[in-house]
Design an enzyme around this catalytic site. Structure first.
Site, PDB file in Angstrom:
ATOM      1  N   GLU A 257     -12.840  89.215  44.700  1.00 19.59           N
ATOM      2  CA  GLU A 257     -12.829  88.822  46.113  1.00 19.59           C
ATOM      3  C   GLU A 257     -11.831  89.577  46.979  1.00 19.59           C
ATOM      4  OE1 GLU A 257     -14.920  86.696  47.545  1.00 19.59           O
ATOM      5  OE2 GLU A 257     -15.953  86.363  45.626  1.00 19.59           O
TER       6      GLU A 257
ATOM      7  N   SER B 268      -2.190  26.131  27.435  1.00 22.16           N
ATOM      8  CA  SER B 268      -0.905  25.879  26.752  1.00 22.16           C
ATOM      9  C   SER B 268      -0.013  27.106  26.653  1.00 22.16           C
ATOM     10  CB  SER B 268      -1.184  25.401  25.325  1.00 22.16           C
ATOM     11  OG  SER B 268      -1.790  24.144  25.361  1.00 22.16           O
TER      12      SER B 268
END
Ligand SMILES: [Zn+2]
Ligand SMILES: [Zn+2]
Length: 772
Positions: A74, A335
């Site tokens: 590029e 509990s």
């Protein structure tokens, strides 16, 4: 002249800075959220706000090969130009004028980034703006950052953007692991994303890829052999599913860390996968019972990192509320708060493990709890009461301690719902009458495994820095492990919860089953809506909740039979027979001999003595009073007090000193016990203490009756033989103190009195309202 030349050179720069100031270039792409496991693998990926896959590539993920390939293709001079490449720009301008066609060859990576950020129509005017923007970008960002932006924004067709998204979604791996052939493939797609569709046109893409690989070879970018290997590599690209593991925690952390593209969690991938699978399979087996959901959390006690987080049995099942996070849902604890209650009572010096408590029907000001199995055990030790999860002893201990003390501890342990409810909580809270989350409970139990030190849970490696969640401890002072209970008390609780007691073992428990060595507590909420089982060893704390998000109760649902098997399974998979050893008694814990009847320091008459733990300087040192001296006549037909004791002709004898509710229990169940002979009838002294306690009806209550009768019941002292019931000062009946009566009360305010055979009297008032 010199001055003028200076200004001639400097003024374009100043103008540029002015323009930059006036039209700032804000670069804020919206990224997808990526959730990582502790080992750096991707657990979960989310689309970004624009429904795109735009995964964030980190700088260290840009390998030298990737960088070389991209630049070669590029923008060879990327690291040398200032955003614009004047040479290639000039060449392109010439080419365009000669051929009359426009090509884009002159675009630098910087200019491409500008176009990706701000797409414009392709005109010479916009080209100029793009060049200006490129200069701005170069001014504010480093070259590496610009390259990173480029890699993050390049299109791969449909909603996939960025090299990392393509790498993950087409090759199923992060960019660092890509081969040269794969990298080359990914560098050629962005220029023609629609014609080079990965997964659909792989043969054509392979041709194009190899063209570029040969060019790289001609440019001597890589070794000949490397290029040849890359050319012969088959293209194995297809669209993969985005990773979707640990959905509940991923969603939670995404919400808590808005705009953060990469969230690094503490989850361990194989533990997470295992816990998810075990939970799903286990709940599938429970569906026949109409039980549809579960949640599991695994905490490493040493680091307090959460290693597995399963919010529901199946996130993708909408029928059973699969997306609800069961780890943070507020439920009744059943509990499961009892261990904390007893731990606090140990630390407050109220009891020790061998202290005696009465597990008999008791009326706590209108609150008459029952045990889970609706049976009572008479006199038991505290450790038996906790190991068997008995309700009445727990309520009694809480009554002695007062609920506000326990509430303070729960607030300190960051129980959010309890904080909100604190004003309305009473004795029933210890049986589940409050709201908790699995997260809060598991964190509490992890403190038992950490010598009583309470610590925050860690979900991400950045937990110490960010304070986005209210659950995390943000105050730097509190970041230090905070002692919730003493190490001594924590050890005592662990010791009791390690004892394998039948009620906590699943009924269908068979001998071939591997039992992990853990301390654990189960819980079942009122109405059988929640089954809990939370366990720990030195290494891990695991919390399991099972139930229905709809809140529907199921008769079979209980902690021991339904939640514990999954807890065992997970522990066995996680840390069976942990090599990290077991808990050792803390420094201030001693052993002492106590009376087996009371758990108190033995008196002369205490024959049966046993060993008990005590916390030095804390545990109670009261002398045992399980027996008391009583003066009687030689035949033991009547007893004397000091007032009526004759000068001679009496004997002194030891009798058990029993609480009224235990006497009532013994009488009702025909349990033989040694009665104190009735008090000397000729005695004139009225004893103030020991008047009967009216347990039914309840003092001050309103009764709405549809013609039915009311029960009269009392508890009287050991030496009482008869009681007299009065209604509005009229004698109703003489009765045995252990036999309840029924009567039809008058309407309105009613005074009820109970007197014993020594003239001791108790009055209560009720209000009776007729309902028709
Ligand atoms: Zn004793
Ligand atoms: Zn007397």
């Amino acid at each position: 002249m010199k001055k003028r030349a200076f200004w001639l050179i400097i003024s374009p720069f100043l103008l540029f800075l002015l323009v930059d100031f006036a039209f700032p270039f804000k670069v804020k792409p919206s990224y997808s959220t990526l959730v990582y496991a502790a080992d750096g693998t991707v657990l979960h990926a989310f689309l970004n706000e624009e429904d795109k896959w735009r995964l964030y590539t980190e700088l260290e993920e840009i390998t030298p090969t990737l960088r070389q390939t991209i630049l070669q293709k590029e923008d060879k001079y990327f690291y040398y130009h200032f955003g614009i490449n004047p040479v290639s720009l000039g060449k392109a301008f010439l080419r365009n004028t000669i051929s009359g066609k426009r090509t884009s060859g002159a675009s630098t990576i910087t200019m491409q980034v500008v176009r990706l950020l701000e797409p414009r129509k392709r005109t010479y005017g916009s080209k100029l703006i793009e060049m200006g923007r490129s200069l701005q970008l170069e001014l504010h960002y480093s070259k590496d950052e610009i390259l990173q932006l480029y890699l993050n924004l390049i299109p791969y067709g449909s909603n996939i953007e960025g090299m990392k998204s393509a790498s993950m979604l087409y090759f199923g791996k992060p960019p660092q692991l890509l081969s040269l052939a794969e990298i080359t493939t990914l560098t050629i797609i962005p220029n023609r994303p629609s014609s080079l569709r990965l997964g659909q046109k792989n043969a054509y893409i392979t041709q194009e890829r190899n063209k570029w690989l040969r060019r790289f070879g001609q440019a001597n970018l890589f070794d000949k052999q490397v290029i040849e290997d890359a050319i012969s590599e088959p293209l194995n690209a297809y669209r993969r599913e985005a990773p979707k593991a640990a959905p509940h925690l991923a969603l939670r952390l995404k919400k808590e860390n808005k705009g953060v593209p990469i969230i690094r969690t503490t989850l361990v991938p194989n533990r997470q996968a295992q816990a998810e699978q075990m939970t799903r399979n286990y709940v599938n087996r429970l569906r026949g019972l109409n039980i549809h959901n579960a949640a599991v959390i695994v905490v490493n006690n040493q680091t307090m990192k959460v290693e597995a987080y399963v919010g529901s049995a199946d996130f993708n099942n909408p029928y059973d509320g699969g997306q609800v996070d069961g780890i943070r849902a507020v439920r009744s604890p059943g509990s499961t708060l009892k261990p904390l209650l007893y731990a606090v009572a140990f630390d407050k010096g109220l009891i020790t493990p061998k202290s005696a408590v009465n597990d008999v029907p008791t009326n706590f000001g209108g609150f008459e709890p029952e045990n889970f199995d609706r049976r009572f055990n008479g006199k038991v030790t505290v450790e038996f009461a906790l190991a068997n999860s008995l309700n009445i002893p727990a309520v009694k201990v809480l009554q002695n301690m007062t609920p506000s003390v326990l509430i303070e501890y729960l607030k300190k342990a960051d129980f959010q719902t309890v904080k909100k409810q604190s004003k309305d909580l009473g004795l029933s809270m210890i049986l589940g009458g409050c709201g908790v989350t699995l997260e809060e409970l598991t964190r509490l139990f992890a403190s038992f495994a950490n010598e009583g030190r309470l610590q925050g849970l860690h979900y991400t490696t950045a937990d110490y820095k960010s304070a986005s969640s209210s659950f995390r401890i943000t105050n730097p002072e509190q970041r230090k492990p905070d002692p919730l209970i003493s190490p001594e008390s924590a050890f005592l609780i662990t010791n009791i919860l390690t004892q394998i007691t039948p009620p906590d073992l699943p009924n269908n428990f068979d001998n071939t089953y591997h039992l992990p060595r853990i301390a654990w507590k189960t819980g079942t909420s009122y109405g059988k809506k929640d089954a809990w089982s939370i366990g720990y060893n030195k290494h891990y704390t695991v919390g399991v909740w099972i139930g229905n998000f709809s809140g529907m109760g199921v008769p079979e649902l209980n902690g021991a039979n339904i939640a514990t098997p999954l807890l065992f399974d997970i522990f066995n998979a996680l840390d069976y027979n942990s090599p990290t050893g077991w808990f050792k008694p803390a420094a201030d814990l001693t052993q002492r001999k106590v009376c087996a009847e009371s758990g108190d320091i033995p008196s002369d008459f205490c024959q049966h003595q046993i060993l008990d733990y005590a916390i030095m300087g804390i545990s109670p040192t009261r002398k045992c009073q399980h027996l008391k001296w009583v003066f009687t006549d030689p035949a033991a037909h009547l007893s004397y007090c000091t007032e009526c004791l004759p000068d001679s002709g009496y004997v002194r004898k030891l009798y058990p000193s029993l609480a009224p509710e235990l006497i009532a229990y013994n009488e009702l169940n025909r349990i033989p016990y040694q009665r104190i002979p009735p008090h000397n009838a000729a005695c004139t002294r009225v004893l103030e203490v020991g008047a009967p306690i009216i347990v039914s009806p309840n003092d001050g209550s309103e009764y709405f009756l549809e013609g039915q009768q009311l029960q009269l019941a009392c508890q009287a002292a050991n030496d009482v033989r008869e009681v007299y019931w009065y209604v509005n000062d009229q004698l109703l009946q003489k009765a045995n103190p252990q036999t309840p009566l029924f009567f039809t009360p008058p309407l309105g305010k009613v005074k009820i009195s109970c007197s014993d055979d020594k003239g001791r009297n108790t009055d209560i008032k009720i209000n009776v309202i007729a309902v028709n």
